[in-house]
Write a protein that holds these residues in place. Sequence first.
Motif, PDB file in Angstrom:
ATOM      1  N   VAL A  66     -19.211  48.869 -24.764  1.00  0.00           N
ATOM      2  CA  VAL A  66     -18.918  50.297 -24.600  1.00  0.00           C
ATOM      3  C   VAL A  66     -18.449  50.599 -23.185  1.00  0.00           C
ATOM      4  N   TYR A  67     -19.071  49.971 -22.204  1.00  0.00           N
ATOM      5  CA  TYR A  67     -18.751  50.246 -20.804  1.00  0.00           C
ATOM      6  C   TYR A  67     -17.529  49.470 -20.320  1.00  0.00           C
ATOM      7  N   GLY A  68     -17.041  48.530 -21.131  1.00  0.00           N
ATOM      8  CA  GLY A  68     -15.816  47.819 -20.806  1.00  0.00           C
ATOM      9  C   GLY A  68     -15.912  46.950 -19.567  1.00  0.00           C
ATOM     10  N   VAL A  69     -17.067  46.342 -19.336  1.00  0.00           N
ATOM     11  CA  VAL A  69     -17.234  45.521 -18.135  1.00  0.00           C
ATOM     12  C   VAL A  69     -16.665  44.126 -18.371  1.00  0.00           C
ATOM     13  N   SER A  70     -16.468  43.397 -17.295  1.00  0.00           N
ATOM     14  CA  SER A  70     -15.869  42.068 -17.365  1.00  0.00           C
ATOM     15  C   SER A  70     -16.799  41.079 -18.052  1.00  0.00           C
ATOM     16  N   ALA A  71     -16.226  39.943 -18.446  1.00  0.00           N
ATOM     17  CA  ALA A  71     -17.027  38.884 -19.068  1.00  0.00           C
ATOM     18  C   ALA A  71     -18.083  38.370 -18.094  1.00  0.00           C
ATOM     19  N   GLU A  72     -17.706  38.278 -16.823  1.00  0.00           N
ATOM     20  CA  GLU A  72     -18.650  37.805 -15.817  1.00  0.00           C
ATOM     21  C   GLU A  72     -19.834  38.762 -15.674  1.00  0.00           C
ATOM     22  N   GLU A  73     -19.534  40.064 -15.629  1.00  0.00           N
ATOM     23  CA  GLU A  73     -20.596  41.053 -15.509  1.00  0.00           C
ATOM     24  C   GLU A  73     -21.456  41.088 -16.771  1.00  0.00           C
ATOM     25  N   THR A  74     -20.809  40.942 -17.926  1.00  0.00           N
ATOM     26  CA  THR A  74     -21.558  40.891 -19.180  1.00  0.00           C
ATOM     27  C   THR A  74     -22.514  39.712 -19.182  1.00  0.00           C
ATOM     28  N   SER A  75     -22.038  38.561 -18.717  1.00  0.00           N
ATOM     29  CA  SER A  75     -22.878  37.369 -18.666  1.00  0.00           C
ATOM     30  C   SER A  75     -24.086  37.588 -17.755  1.00  0.00           C
ATOM     31  N   ARG A  76     -23.841  38.229 -16.608  1.00  0.00           N
ATOM     32  CA  ARG A  76     -24.933  38.476 -15.657  1.00  0.00           C
ATOM     33  C   ARG A  76     -25.991  39.380 -16.277  1.00  0.00           C
ATOM     34  N   VAL A  77     -25.544  40.440 -16.960  1.00  0.00           N
ATOM     35  CA  VAL A  77     -26.473  41.395 -17.561  1.00  0.00           C
ATOM     36  C   VAL A  77     -27.237  40.744 -18.721  1.00  0.00           C
ATOM     37  N   LEU A  78     -26.553  39.923 -19.507  1.00  0.00           N
ATOM     38  CA  LEU A  78     -27.232  39.250 -20.618  1.00  0.00           C
ATOM     39  C   LEU A  78     -28.287  38.267 -20.113  1.00  0.00           C
ATOM     40  N   LYS A  79     -28.018  37.643 -18.973  1.00  0.00           N
ATOM     41  CA  LYS A  79     -29.039  36.761 -18.377  1.00  0.00           C
ATOM     42  C   LYS A  79     -30.260  37.564 -17.954  1.00  0.00           C
ATOM     43  N   LEU A  80     -30.018  38.746 -17.391  1.00  0.00           N
ATOM     44  CA  LEU A  80     -31.139  39.621 -17.042  1.00  0.00           C
ATOM     45  C   LEU A  80     -31.914  40.021 -18.295  1.00  0.00           C
ATOM     46  N   ALA A  81     -31.189  40.302 -19.364  1.00  0.00           N
ATOM     47  CA  ALA A  81     -31.842  40.692 -20.606  1.00  0.00           C
ATOM     48  C   ALA A  81     -32.713  39.563 -21.149  1.00  0.00           C
ATOM     49  N   GLU A  82     -32.226  38.343 -21.035  1.00  0.00           N
ATOM     50  CA  GLU A  82     -33.017  37.196 -21.478  1.00  0.00           C
ATOM     51  C   GLU A  82     -34.288  37.056 -20.644  1.00  0.00           C
ATOM     52  N   LYS A  83     -34.142  37.221 -19.332  1.00  0.00           N
ATOM     53  CA  LYS A  83     -35.310  37.142 -18.463  1.00  0.00           C
ATOM     54  C   LYS A  83     -36.271  38.298 -18.720  1.00  0.00           C
ATOM     55  N   ALA A  84     -35.721  39.441 -19.094  1.00  0.00           N
ATOM     56  CA  ALA A  84     -36.548  40.622 -19.328  1.00  0.00           C
ATOM     57  C   ALA A  84     -37.455  40.455 -20.539  1.00  0.00           C
ATOM     58  N   GLN A  85     -37.172  39.470 -21.395  1.00  0.00           N
ATOM     59  CA  GLN A  85     -38.004  39.238 -22.563  1.00  0.00           C
ATOM     60  C   GLN A  85     -39.289  38.501 -22.201  1.00  0.00           C
ATOM     61  N   ALA A  86     -39.338  37.908 -21.016  1.00  0.00           N
ATOM     62  CA  ALA A  86     -40.525  37.177 -20.579  1.00  0.00           C
ATOM     63  C   ALA A  86     -41.361  38.046 -19.655  1.00  0.00           C
ATOM     64  N   LYS A  87     -42.669  37.935 -19.776  1.00  0.00           N
ATOM     65  CA  LYS A  87     -43.573  38.694 -18.921  1.00  0.00           C
ATOM     66  C   LYS A  87     -43.908  37.843 -17.692  1.00  0.00           C
ATOM     67  N   SER A  88     -43.271  38.128 -16.601  1.00  0.00           N
ATOM     68  CA  SER A  88     -43.475  37.341 -15.393  1.00  0.00           C
ATOM     69  C   SER A  88     -43.491  38.236 -14.176  1.00  0.00           C
ATOM     70  N   TRP A  89     -44.392  37.918 -13.252  1.00  0.00           N
ATOM     71  CA  TRP A  89     -44.446  38.678 -12.006  1.00  0.00           C
ATOM     72  C   TRP A  89     -43.646  37.997 -10.902  1.00  0.00           C
ATOM     73  N   HIS A  90     -43.043  36.892 -11.210  1.00  0.00           N
ATOM     74  CA  HIS A  90     -42.367  36.116 -10.169  1.00  0.00           C
ATOM     75  C   HIS A  90     -40.859  36.083 -10.403  1.00  0.00           C
ATOM     76  N   ALA A  91     -40.148  36.115  -9.363  1.00  0.00           N
ATOM     77  CA  ALA A  91     -38.700  35.902  -9.417  1.00  0.00           C
ATOM     78  C   ALA A  91     -38.384  34.766  -8.456  1.00  0.00           C
ATOM     79  N   GLU A  92     -37.589  33.853  -8.883  1.00  0.00           N
ATOM     80  CA  GLU A  92     -37.331  32.647  -8.121  1.00  0.00           C
ATOM     81  C   GLU A  92     -35.839  32.520  -7.830  1.00  0.00           C
ATOM     82  N   PHE A  93     -35.529  32.274  -6.582  1.00  0.00           N
ATOM     83  CA  PHE A  93     -34.125  32.018  -6.259  1.00  0.00           C
ATOM     84  C   PHE A  93     -34.009  31.164  -5.011  1.00  0.00           C
ATOM     85  N   ASN A  94     -32.845  30.619  -4.785  1.00  0.00           N
ATOM     86  CA  ASN A  94     -32.657  29.586  -3.766  1.00  0.00           C
ATOM     87  C   ASN A  94     -31.926  30.090  -2.523  1.00  0.00           C
TER      88      ASN A  94
END
Length: 296
Positions: A66-94
């Motif tokens: 609906v918002y017409g965002v790029s494939a790259e942005e869609t991929s980023r948001v879908l990854k967030l959605a996948e992570k949002a399904q898990a109950k975690s208090w930690h975020a990990e990055f390098n």
Amino acid sequence: MTSEDGSSTLPRRQLGRALREMREGQGLRLDQAAALAELSKSGLHRIENAQVVKVKIREIRALCEVYGVSAEETSRVLKLAEKAQAKSWHAEFNWLYRNDTFTTYVGLETPARKIILHHEVIPGLLQTADYARAMIGAYFRDDDAEDIEKRVELRLKRQAIVRRKSNPLELEVLLDESALHRVLGGPRVMAAQLRQVAEMSKLPNLSVRIVPFTSGCTWGLVPGGFLILDFGTDAKGRPVEPPLVYREGNGCPDLYMEHADDVQRYHDIAAALRSTTLDETQTRDLLRRVARSYAA
């Protein structure tokens, strides 16, 4: 604003914010966007406000279409959605600034209304370019000069939240005295850096107070650097988002703590540190005195 399980995980916060920004970028009202994605207005409101525990990937994909965002942005948001399904208090990055996990922290820092931090080096929001370059170069020692400069540029851009004229970030820095004596980039760089901190500390939204060596161990062994991020309240006085504590991993997973008891514990640590600090005038005097010693 809390989710159904009494918490609000970091990915859900970021997912809701990303979707809200997309919608507003298209100039759509909540009801209009919901109708186009075949969702209820209340359902979309709950997603945007991190109140949905089990995020449905198909709904997020529909919103991206609906918002017409790029494939790259869609991929980023879908990854967030996948992570949002898990109950975690930690975020990990390098700490590779270009990856999604760094943008997660920036996405929290940018809308924060108040940050209280304790550190043993000059924090990024107060750093000069030369000091940042020395620190980043020491940490990312295998990066080429161009990548180092990109990281420096990004760090300096983040400082806009402190200096902006409209609703600047309220920043309280409880700075360990060791930061004044840990030489990064050489005496000239240190002199300029300490003078900048002294000048920035005059800003009405910025408080810098030094925890002197003479304070001893205020809270046993203070658990290293930490930040408390507060996101303010809405028009009805309700928290926009629950506050959280962030601790940089320095080679280990970074840590986010959102439970009320954890946040309160770090507020108590900050209060204990604050009780031993020099006042703001004494802090500026010490910063300038040490700066002069580097310039001598």
